[in-house]
Design a protein around this motif. Structure first.
Motif, PDB file in Angstrom:
ATOM      1  N   THR A 155       0.834  -1.201   0.000  1.00 47.30           N
ATOM      2  CA  THR A 155       0.000   0.000   0.000  1.00 47.30           C
ATOM      3  C   THR A 155       0.869   1.252   0.000  1.00 47.30           C
ATOM      4  N   ASP A 156       0.225   2.417  -0.131  1.00 45.05           N
ATOM      5  CA  ASP A 156       0.965   3.681  -0.077  1.00 45.05           C
ATOM      6  C   ASP A 156       1.688   3.850   1.250  1.00 45.05           C
ATOM      7  N   VAL A 159       4.956   1.632   1.057  1.00 41.69           N
ATOM      8  CA  VAL A 159       5.774   1.641  -0.159  1.00 41.69           C
ATOM      9  C   VAL A 159       7.126   2.333  -0.004  1.00 41.69           C
ATOM     10  N   GLU A 160       7.358   3.066   1.082  1.00 37.17           N
ATOM     11  CA  GLU A 160       8.584   3.849   1.213  1.00 37.17           C
ATOM     12  C   GLU A 160       9.855   3.023   1.072  1.00 37.17           C
ATOM     13  N   LEU A 163      10.438   2.622  -2.628  1.00 39.41           N
ATOM     14  CA  LEU A 163      10.873   3.878  -3.235  1.00 39.41           C
ATOM     15  C   LEU A 163      12.326   4.169  -2.907  1.00 39.41           C
ATOM     16  N   PHE A 182      -1.188   0.578  -5.082  1.00 44.88           N
ATOM     17  CA  PHE A 182      -0.713   1.950  -5.160  1.00 44.88           C
ATOM     18  C   PHE A 182      -1.819   2.877  -5.660  1.00 44.88           C
ATOM     19  N   THR A 183      -1.784   4.122  -5.159  1.00 45.66           N
ATOM     20  CA  THR A 183      -2.662   5.165  -5.673  1.00 45.66           C
ATOM     21  C   THR A 183      -1.912   6.006  -6.701  1.00 45.66           C
ATOM     22  N   LYS A 185      -0.840   8.982  -6.532  1.00 45.43           N
ATOM     23  CA  LYS A 185       0.268   9.732  -5.960  1.00 45.43           C
ATOM     24  C   LYS A 185       1.550   8.913  -5.973  1.00 45.43           C
ATOM     25  N   THR A 186       1.459   7.640  -5.590  1.00 44.90           N
ATOM     26  CA  THR A 186       2.640   6.778  -5.587  1.00 44.90           C
ATOM     27  C   THR A 186       3.131   6.528  -7.002  1.00 44.90           C
ATOM     28  N   THR A 189       5.163   9.392  -8.045  1.00 39.22           N
ATOM     29  CA  THR A 189       6.462   9.356  -7.371  1.00 39.22           C
ATOM     30  C   THR A 189       7.398   8.364  -8.047  1.00 39.22           C
ATOM     31  N   LEU A 190       6.870   7.215  -8.443  1.00 38.70           N
ATOM     32  CA  LEU A 190       7.680   6.219  -9.141  1.00 38.70           C
ATOM     33  C   LEU A 190       8.242   6.772 -10.446  1.00 38.70           C
TER      34      LEU A 190
END
Length: 619
Positions: A155-156, A159-160, A163, A182-183, A185-186, A189-190
């Protein structure tokens, strides 16, 4: 390109033209009869013997375990097999029941830097702590090139670690993150991480709704990364045949991004529909297409030389009628490192980005416009400047007779004034230096962003950097703020110091110059030198004479300087630009200027001259 499959009986294959490691020659399935390997519940001795019996000439083989329980016995057997047989390069798990002890042993196997190029742990239940341990192990392994993390339910909030793995890896070429949670937003970021890390050549994201613009951007970035990695691999493979640094320098000059044929229009607004960035190769350096406009308010002199360096990486920018207005001017010095391209890119785009931001903000918010534009320029540069970057020292003079100075790096801006109430210094000076600066009417408007500045060192340390060898960030770069250098983006800042000052009658001139000058000429000496030349030399040659002074003082760097005269000198002489000095080349402009810096006058434009390949003049 066909998506990689992770189901039983198929291996992860990627076309060699794109990812360079389509090397899997054989797959050995634990628990299947096809290769004669025993079932997972076999004894350690039987399983280890079978795995170690994989032919050593069966190069680039992978071991696959699908829908089987995995315990410590299997992991121990795998460890022994990897140690004894270097032909085994891959380990694929799919829908396996993994016990906690088995996972811990598996992570330790990867962390121990075992020679494994392909690893897949798809559709396996992992806790947040186990996911963190997995990512730390993957990051520690120097051989991994492809990782599958399909359907792990990430999940978001969890996920850190993934990342962080993608931000820091320098070996991973492909990762499959399909069917997680993932949403949008993630996903964004990817894509930003792929832009910053040119190592990642494939990012598979099945099972998500991704907007078309984001898909196109991701596709372009992956194509770019693939091309960059191909060139680097070729350089590394042939480094023994030719000096590595020479090949890498040639690569930096020949591979970069450009906007396309359609350039941003004068006035500061870039067309959102303009062509996207594309990677291409060229045998020539970046073509410098800049607008040459004389300032209608100030006399301007500039000069430059590549000095004792083999390549000129400094770029100057001078533009009157900034934003199409007669009462606005923009000046900048960019000092590139790792190549000229980042500096040339900023000279081509940063002033437009600043103008665009000025249109968005309310009156009086110019410092915010500088910061937003620097951030956007850095974001664009990070897409192709992994090991390159530039300083930026930009001066904007508004219609209200106020100048704004935005600065990152170690170029400097020095201000000369006869006013008793001079502006404050940006640097901390000793008592003796303070008196010398005050007596000479000199103000240093910028501070050097490097590790010698205690505040800058503390800021870099706060971002997680612990390696300050040779006074360099992570042992690599002397600067703590710059545009570009995406490989150090977690430690560096691109936020500019912004200084504001309302011009008055007593203000004389501003010198913008790269560190090649300030390494050997003090601010006080530079101001005194310019004042001396004002009495006897034409304005258009003074900046070049300052450059020559630094060269004769044994500066070892590129040399560039712009002098903006804020009021009319008592004696002003005009002359055609002098021939370039032996150490480099120069160009300059001279106009009439009154005591009031806001009063426009009719300029006298010098005869245009074609710059040499080491000189870029902007008028």
């Amino acid at each position: 390109m066909e998506a990689p499959a992770h189901s039983h009986g198929r291996v992860w294959r990627v076309p060699a033209a794109q990812l360079f490691f389509d090397r899997i020659k054989a797959q050995y399935d634990v628990g299947k009869d096809t290769k004669g390997l025993p079932k997972p519940d076999a004894s350690f001795k039987a399983l280890a013997s079978a795995l170690c019996a994989i032919p050593r000439d069966d190069e680039h083989a992978v071991i696959s375990i699908c829908k089987k329980p995995v315990n410590e016995t299997i992991v121990a057997a795998l460890t022994k097999a990897f140690v004894r047989n270097r032909a085994i390069e891959g380990l694929l798990f799919s829908k396996c029941e993994m016990k906690d002890n088995a996972l811990a042993a598996l992570f330790q196997l990867i962390f121990s830097n075992i020679r494994i190029a392909f690893f897949d742990l798809s559709q396996t239940s992992l806790s947040s702590e186990q996911l963190t341990s997995l990512c730390e192990s993957l990051l520690a392994n120097e051989f991994l090139q492809s990782v599958g993390m399909v359907g792990l339910g990430i999940t978001d909030a969890e996920v850190e670690p993934v990342l962080n793995l993608l931000r820091k890896t320098r070996t991973l070429r492909a990762i499959d993150l399909s069917d997680n949670l993932f949403t949008a937003k993630t996903l964004e970021t990817l894509v930003d991480i792929v832009a910053a890390n040119a190592t990642i050549c494939r990012l598979t994201l099945r099972g998500y709704i991704i907007p078309a613009p984001l898909q196109r951007r991701l596709s372009d970035l992956l194509d770019r990364n693939t091309a960059v990695t191909q060139v680097l691999d070729e350089i590394l493979d042939n480094s023994c045949k030719r000096n590595f640094s020479t090949r890498l320098s040639a690569f930096r000059r020949s591979v970069f991004l450009r906007r396309g044929e359609e350039e941003p229009q004068e006035g500061g607004v870039e067309d959102a529909a303009a062509p996207t960035y594309k990677l291409y190769r060229s045998s020539t350096v970046l073509n410098d297409k800049f607008v040459h406009i004389v300032s209608e308010r100030f006399a301007v002199s500039f000069g430059e030389s590549k000095g004792r360096r083999s390549e000129m990486q400094d770029v100057l920018f001078v533009q009157g009628r900034y934003r199409g207005e007669v009462d606005q001017d923009f000046f900048a010095v960019y000092d590139g490192h790792g190549g000229r391209e980042p500096a040339a890119y900023c000279a081509k785009h940063l002033h437009l980005l600043i103008a665009t931001e000025m249109e968005k903000i309310p009156a009086g918010g110019i410092p915010a416009a500088f910061k937003a534009a620097f951030a956007e320029c850095n974001r664009r540069l990070s897409a192709f400047c992994s090991i390159q970057g530039t300083t930026a020292t930009c001066l904007y003079i508004s219609p209200e007779k106020t100048f704004y100075l935005g600065h990152v790096g170690d170029s400097r801006a020095v201000f000369a004034t006869r006013s008793a109430s001079a502006p404050s210094h940006a640097v901390k000076l000793s008592e003796d230096d303070t008196k010398a600066f005050q007596d000479a009417g000199v103000v240093q408007l910028t501070r050097d962003h490097n590790l010698k500045d205690e505040d800058e060192r503390a800021a870099v340390a706060a971002r997680g950097c612990t390696n300050f060898a040779n006074n360099r960030v992570n042992g690599q770069l002397t600067l703590t703020r710059a545009l570009g250098d995406s490989n150090l983006s977690s430690y560096l800042s691109c936020e500019p110091d912004v200084y504001e000052h309302a011009l008055i009658q007593e203000d004389e001139f501003v010198i913008l110059a790269s560190d090649g000058i300030w390494d050997v000429v003090t601010p006080v000496r530079a101001v005194e030198f310019v004042r001396e030349k004002l009495a006897s030399a034409p304005l258009d040659g003074i900046a070049q004479q300052l450059v020559d002074l630094a060269f004769e003082s044994n500066s070892m760097d590129n040399l560039s300087a712009i002098i903006v005269f804020l009021r009319a000198p008592s004696s002003t002489k005009r002359a055609e630009p002098a021939e370039p000095a032996e150490a480099g080349s120069a160009a300059a402009a001279t106009v009439d200027a009154t005591a009031d810096p806001a009063t426009p006058t009719t300029p006298t434009t010098p005869t245009p001259k074609t710059p040499s390949r080491h000189s870029v003049g902007f008028l």
